[in-house]
Design a protein around this motif. Structure first.
Motif, PDB file in Angstrom:
ATOM      1  N   LEU A 181       1.565  20.794  -6.300  1.00 55.18           N
ATOM      2  CA  LEU A 181       1.866  20.447  -4.840  1.00 55.18           C
ATOM      3  C   LEU A 181       2.286  18.999  -4.852  1.00 55.18           C
ATOM      4  N   SER A 182       3.099  18.612  -3.745  1.00 53.36           N
ATOM      5  CA  SER A 182       3.750  17.303  -3.499  1.00 53.36           C
ATOM      6  C   SER A 182       2.608  16.244  -3.749  1.00 53.36           C
ATOM      7  N   LYS A 183       3.026  15.157  -3.936  1.00 55.22           N
ATOM      8  CA  LYS A 183       1.850  13.750  -3.939  1.00 55.22           C
ATOM      9  C   LYS A 183       2.198  13.210  -2.646  1.00 55.22           C
ATOM     10  N   ASP A 184       3.129  13.561  -1.838  1.00 59.37           N
ATOM     11  CA  ASP A 184       3.594  12.851  -0.428  1.00 59.37           C
ATOM     12  C   ASP A 184       3.432  13.958   0.521  1.00 59.37           C
ATOM     13  N   LEU A 185       2.319  13.921   1.117  1.00 53.75           N
ATOM     14  CA  LEU A 185       1.662  14.961   1.977  1.00 53.75           C
ATOM     15  C   LEU A 185       1.641  14.301   3.596  1.00 53.75           C
ATOM     16  N   LEU A 206      -5.567  -7.613 -12.176  1.00 52.57           N
ATOM     17  CA  LEU A 206      -7.054  -7.701 -11.946  1.00 52.57           C
ATOM     18  C   LEU A 206      -7.657  -8.252 -10.503  1.00 52.57           C
ATOM     19  N   GLY A 207      -6.392  -8.593  -9.811  1.00 47.42           N
ATOM     20  CA  GLY A 207      -6.855  -9.287  -8.432  1.00 47.42           C
ATOM     21  C   GLY A 207      -7.034  -8.388  -7.287  1.00 47.42           C
ATOM     22  N   GLN A 208      -6.043  -8.035  -6.378  1.00 45.14           N
ATOM     23  CA  GLN A 208      -6.037  -7.466  -5.472  1.00 45.14           C
ATOM     24  C   GLN A 208      -5.889  -5.895  -5.628  1.00 45.14           C
ATOM     25  N   PRO A 209      -6.356  -4.952  -4.786  1.00 45.90           N
ATOM     26  CA  PRO A 209      -6.115  -3.687  -5.136  1.00 45.90           C
ATOM     27  C   PRO A 209      -4.752  -3.003  -5.102  1.00 45.90           C
ATOM     28  N   ASP A 210      -4.261  -2.218  -5.598  1.00 46.81           N
ATOM     29  CA  ASP A 210      -3.079  -1.459  -5.546  1.00 46.81           C
ATOM     30  C   ASP A 210      -2.920  -0.983  -4.164  1.00 46.81           C
ATOM     31  N   LEU A 211      -1.936  -1.000  -3.668  1.00 46.58           N
ATOM     32  CA  LEU A 211      -1.478  -0.242  -2.300  1.00 46.58           C
ATOM     33  C   LEU A 211      -0.449   0.889  -2.631  1.00 46.58           C
ATOM     34  N   ARG A 212      -0.755   2.129  -2.275  1.00 46.92           N
ATOM     35  CA  ARG A 212       0.439   3.230  -2.463  1.00 46.92           C
ATOM     36  C   ARG A 212       1.606   2.947  -1.788  1.00 46.92           C
ATOM     37  N   ARG A 213       1.781   2.030  -0.684  1.00 51.62           N
ATOM     38  CA  ARG A 213       2.873   2.081   0.258  1.00 51.62           C
ATOM     39  C   ARG A 213       4.322   1.655  -1.093  1.00 51.62           C
ATOM     40  N   SER A 214       3.858   0.967  -1.913  1.00 57.79           N
ATOM     41  CA  SER A 214       4.715   0.752  -3.090  1.00 57.79           C
ATOM     42  C   SER A 214       4.798   1.541  -4.181  1.00 57.79           C
ATOM     43  N   LYS A 215       4.114   2.757  -4.009  1.00 59.77           N
ATOM     44  CA  LYS A 215       4.099   3.708  -5.156  1.00 59.77           C
ATOM     45  C   LYS A 215       4.189   5.016  -4.766  1.00 59.77           C
ATOM     46  N   MET A 216       5.274   5.349  -3.872  1.00 55.08           N
ATOM     47  CA  MET A 216       5.279   6.663  -3.500  1.00 55.08           C
ATOM     48  C   MET A 216       5.695   7.657  -4.598  1.00 55.08           C
ATOM     49  N   GLY A 217       5.240   8.819  -4.370  1.00 50.81           N
ATOM     50  CA  GLY A 217       5.225  10.011  -5.468  1.00 50.81           C
ATOM     51  C   GLY A 217       3.982   9.708  -6.311  1.00 50.81           C
ATOM     52  N   ARG A 218       3.136   9.010  -6.117  1.00 50.59           N
ATOM     53  CA  ARG A 218       1.856   8.780  -6.839  1.00 50.59           C
ATOM     54  C   ARG A 218       0.855   9.372  -6.090  1.00 50.59           C
ATOM     55  N   ASP A 219      -0.065  10.081  -6.737  1.00 51.41           N
ATOM     56  CA  ASP A 219      -1.510  10.730  -6.311  1.00 51.41           C
ATOM     57  C   ASP A 219      -2.323   9.758  -5.743  1.00 51.41           C
ATOM     58  N   VAL A 220      -2.608  10.217  -4.495  1.00 47.48           N
ATOM     59  CA  VAL A 220      -3.511   9.639  -3.331  1.00 47.48           C
ATOM     60  C   VAL A 220      -4.786   9.193  -4.067  1.00 47.48           C
ATOM     61  N   THR A 221      -5.098  10.103  -4.822  1.00 48.33           N
ATOM     62  CA  THR A 221      -6.581  10.220  -5.535  1.00 48.33           C
ATOM     63  C   THR A 221      -6.650   9.252  -6.672  1.00 48.33           C
ATOM     64  N   LYS A 222      -5.549   8.540  -6.842  1.00 49.95           N
ATOM     65  CA  LYS A 222      -5.296   7.556  -7.733  1.00 49.95           C
ATOM     66  C   LYS A 222      -5.062   6.094  -7.096  1.00 49.95           C
ATOM     67  N   TYR A 223      -4.347   6.205  -5.953  1.00 48.85           N
ATOM     68  CA  TYR A 223      -4.156   5.166  -5.071  1.00 48.85           C
ATOM     69  C   TYR A 223      -4.725   5.387  -3.706  1.00 48.85           C
ATOM     70  N   PRO A 224      -5.819   5.358  -3.432  1.00 53.49           N
ATOM     71  CA  PRO A 224      -6.205   5.677  -2.088  1.00 53.49           C
ATOM     72  C   PRO A 224      -6.010   4.645  -0.962  1.00 53.49           C
ATOM     73  N   ILE A 225      -5.643   3.617  -1.157  1.00 54.39           N
ATOM     74  CA  ILE A 225      -5.143   2.861  -0.198  1.00 54.39           C
ATOM     75  C   ILE A 225      -3.655   2.510   0.145  1.00 54.39           C
ATOM     76  N   PRO A 226      -3.128   2.723   1.326  1.00 54.54           N
ATOM     77  CA  PRO A 226      -4.142   2.610   2.729  1.00 54.54           C
ATOM     78  C   PRO A 226      -4.459   4.322   3.230  1.00 54.54           C
ATOM     79  N   ASP A 227      -3.903   5.338   2.566  1.00 55.92           N
ATOM     80  CA  ASP A 227      -3.926   6.482   3.187  1.00 55.92           C
ATOM     81  C   ASP A 227      -5.451   6.977   3.536  1.00 55.92           C
ATOM     82  N   CYS A 228      -6.395   6.473   2.501  1.00 59.04           N
ATOM     83  CA  CYS A 228      -7.730   7.007   2.773  1.00 59.04           C
ATOM     84  C   CYS A 228      -8.653   5.650   2.942  1.00 59.04           C
ATOM     85  N   MET A 229      -8.193   4.661   3.216  1.00 60.45           N
ATOM     86  CA  MET A 229      -9.074   3.578   3.290  1.00 60.45           C
ATOM     87  C   MET A 229      -8.375   2.544   4.382  1.00 60.45           C
ATOM     88  N   CYS A 230      -9.360   2.073   5.151  1.00 62.32           N
ATOM     89  CA  CYS A 230      -8.677   1.065   6.364  1.00 62.32           C
ATOM     90  C   CYS A 230      -9.267  -0.240   6.165  1.00 62.32           C
TER      91      CYS A 230
END
Length: 559
Positions: free
Chosen positions: A285-289, A525-549
């Motif tokens: 299943l695609s990582k970009d849903l 080690l600082g701020q959390p990784d945002l998935r916006r710059s990692k398209m194609g990556r699994d949201v369960t590895k990078y839940p920001i900002p899709d699953c976190m506000c």
């Protein structure tokens, strides 16, 4: 009590506080100042003149000031006092020698949670005190918190999806624990896309570990159904109306398919036959849903897939035993024999062990992943190899991990046994795994069940203060996302490609090496990784900002 000759005596060595029944200041004097012919007498009556003279002595007030200063420093925490260790009062800025329990006359009982392991020792802060405190410092979460608000369209369509009793999806998932988790997450999402009820996933017997565990052995089935009740209808087995149906089996789902592809491929046949059987869902299943389906992924991974009560109970006990020793690091060490064979890398223990891996790889060339024309050295420099124990030790030291840091290590038995771990255990002696922490008989119900044992590792690792994998993999990815979602707990991603050339430079001074390694890892080690710059990556590895506000981000965007 000795009657002093004079309160102005320059040889005054100490002063003690009198008992309530006595009103004189007691001093000790040297024998050179005392007449040997006159016996040392206890004064039966208070001598107020001498008392007043003593109180006028500036040395008395200096001693009192020193005593109150010392007590104040204890109160403010300038002295480190370990309640489990009566000799642990030590100045913060003094390096304290590490003592073994036998040297202290201490034995370790069941209360500390670890059979014969040594208890938590004095933390030596010295000149490295600032580095030590920085090592345990947690990342800035930028105000992000879990946020799984579904759209009105999603909620409106949910009623029809959960009430449908005509379509059923059967899935068979394979692999280790975390590979199974990924496939279960996608199975729920695919069931939602098709509007079908999901039969509890079937776990294929693992050919490597022979684990025959079922879904309910690993996960809390009732919790799974309850959490997803508004998203997908989940049943334990096919209803009697569909038992005679011959399921349409699909084995050739290509990677990264979209929801539209799934509907066009399966929906018509599913409506006709009533049952669809899918195998091999890993990365299909695609990582970009769409946003709602990404949130559903997070809901399954972080809320619905809770471990079964027996696993949770023991996992929490092991976590508490590690936590009782203070902050701890969890390492996922990928040093098993099959990992070295599959990655095309060498463990670097000795020529004998390297030859065993080379021979195994020649016998089973199909196991090798990636490009086969690269040497093991080239693979290591490219960051494609697991870190061995020496690499992990040097990385942790460079990042400021204190020598008395408590370490929990997760993973299978390393190739080469305890010898393979020797560089780590020499530098970080407080080193535990589940076998070390468990009491007699606690692990027996989990023996020969690799997925259940891996679940225990997952629980203790997820709750650690610092987590670091020695190599990428499903567990590392799952814990990275889970730790971000659960509160931005520190996660170290080794920058292998950039740092390994410095590991091979023997002429580099240690201070310079440490500075470079810290700089290479500063961003991670600082701020959390945002998935916006990692398209194609699994949201369960990078839940920001899709699953976190983040309220902080929202306020900035509206100003």
């Amino acid at each position: 009590m000795v009657r002093p000759k004079s309160c102005n005596n320059n040889k005054l060595s100490y002063i003690t506080v009198p008992s309530p029944s006595q009103f004189e200041i007691i001093t000790s004097v040297t024998s050179s100042q005392h007449d040997p012919k006159q016996p040392l007498l206890i004064s039966p009556k208070p001598n107020f003149k001498n008392t007043i003279k003593c109180l006028q002595n500036p040395r008395l007030w200096f001693l009192l000031l020193f005593a109150f200063t010392f007590l104040g420093m204890l109160k403010l925490g300038y002295y480190n006092v370990d309640p489990l260790n009566p000799i642990s009062a030590a100045p913060c800025f003094q390096t304290v020698q590490m003592l073994q329990p036998q040297q202290m006359g201490l034995t370790i009982g069941e209360e500390s949670g670890v059979g014969s392991k040594s208890i938590s020792m004095i933390e030596s802060k010295g000149e490295e005190g600032q580095e030590v405190s920085e090592f345990w410092e947690q990342p800035n979460g930028l105000g992000y918190r879990p946020c799984l608000e579904f759209t009105e369209d999603y909620r409106r369509s949910s009623e029809g999806v959960v009430k449908d009793r005509t379509k059923y999806l059967l899935v068979v998932v394979s692999g280790g624990l975390n590979q199974q988790r990924n496939q279960i997450v996608d199975a729920v999402v695919i069931a939602r896309i098709l509007g079908a009820a999901l039969v509890v996933p079937i776990l294929q017997v693992n050919v490597i570990w022979g684990d025959e565990s079922e879904f309910s052995d690993i996960f809390d089935l009732e919790h799974f159904k309850r959490v997803l009740a508004d998203d997908v209808h989940i049943v334990s087995s096919l209803p009697s109306t569909h038992l005679m149906s011959r399921p349409v089996e699909e084995k050739r789902t290509p990677p990264n398919v979209s929801p539209r592809w799934i509907r066009e491929r399966y929906l018509k046949r599913l409506k006709r036959d009533g049952v669809l059987l899918l195998r091999g869902l890993d990365s299909r299943l695609s990582k970009d849903l769409p946003s709602d389906l990404q949130k559903l992924r997070c809901k399954v991974a972080f809320r619905a897939l809770r471990f079964s009560p027996p696993i949770l109970e023991l996992g929490n006990k092991l976590t508490q035993r590690m936590r009782s020793k203070g902050p701890y690091i969890a390492l996922h060490l990928r040093m098993e024999k099959d990992v070295w064979v599959r990655t095309g890398c060498l463990p670097g223990l000795s020529h004998k062990y390297d030859e065993i891996i080379r021979s195994e790889r020649k016998l089973r060339p199909e196991l090798l992943t990636g490009r086969s024309n690269m040497t093991s050295h080239d693979r290591k420099l490219a960051g494609l190899c697991p870190l061995n124990a020496l690499d992990v030790t040097r990385l942790l030291k460079a990042l400021g991990a204190p020598r008395n840091a408590k370490i929990y290590w997760a993973g299978g038995s390393p190739f080469g046994g305890r010898e393979a771990l020797a560089p780590l255990t020499r530098e970080f002696p407080y080193f535990y795994n589940k076998e070390d922490l468990a009491l007699s008989g606690e692990l027996e119900p989990f023996s020969n069940k690799a997925s259940l044992l891996a679940a225990l590792d997952y629980i203790v690792s997820e709750d650690s203060d610092v987590f670091m994998p020695s190599h990428g993999g499903n567990m590392g990815h799952a814990i990275q996302g889970h730790r971000a979602y659960a509160g931005h707990k520190k996660y170290i991603t080794p920058n292998k490609r950039e740092m390994l050339p410095y590991f091979l430079n023997a002429s580099l001074p240690e201070n310079e090496f440490n500075r470079i390694i810290r700089e290479l890892h500063r961003e991670s080690l600082g701020q959390p990784d945002l998935r916006r710059s990692k398209m194609g990556r699994d949201v369960t590895k990078y839940p920001i900002p899709d699953c976190m506000c983040s309220s902080i981000v929202n306020r900035k965007s509206t100003t």
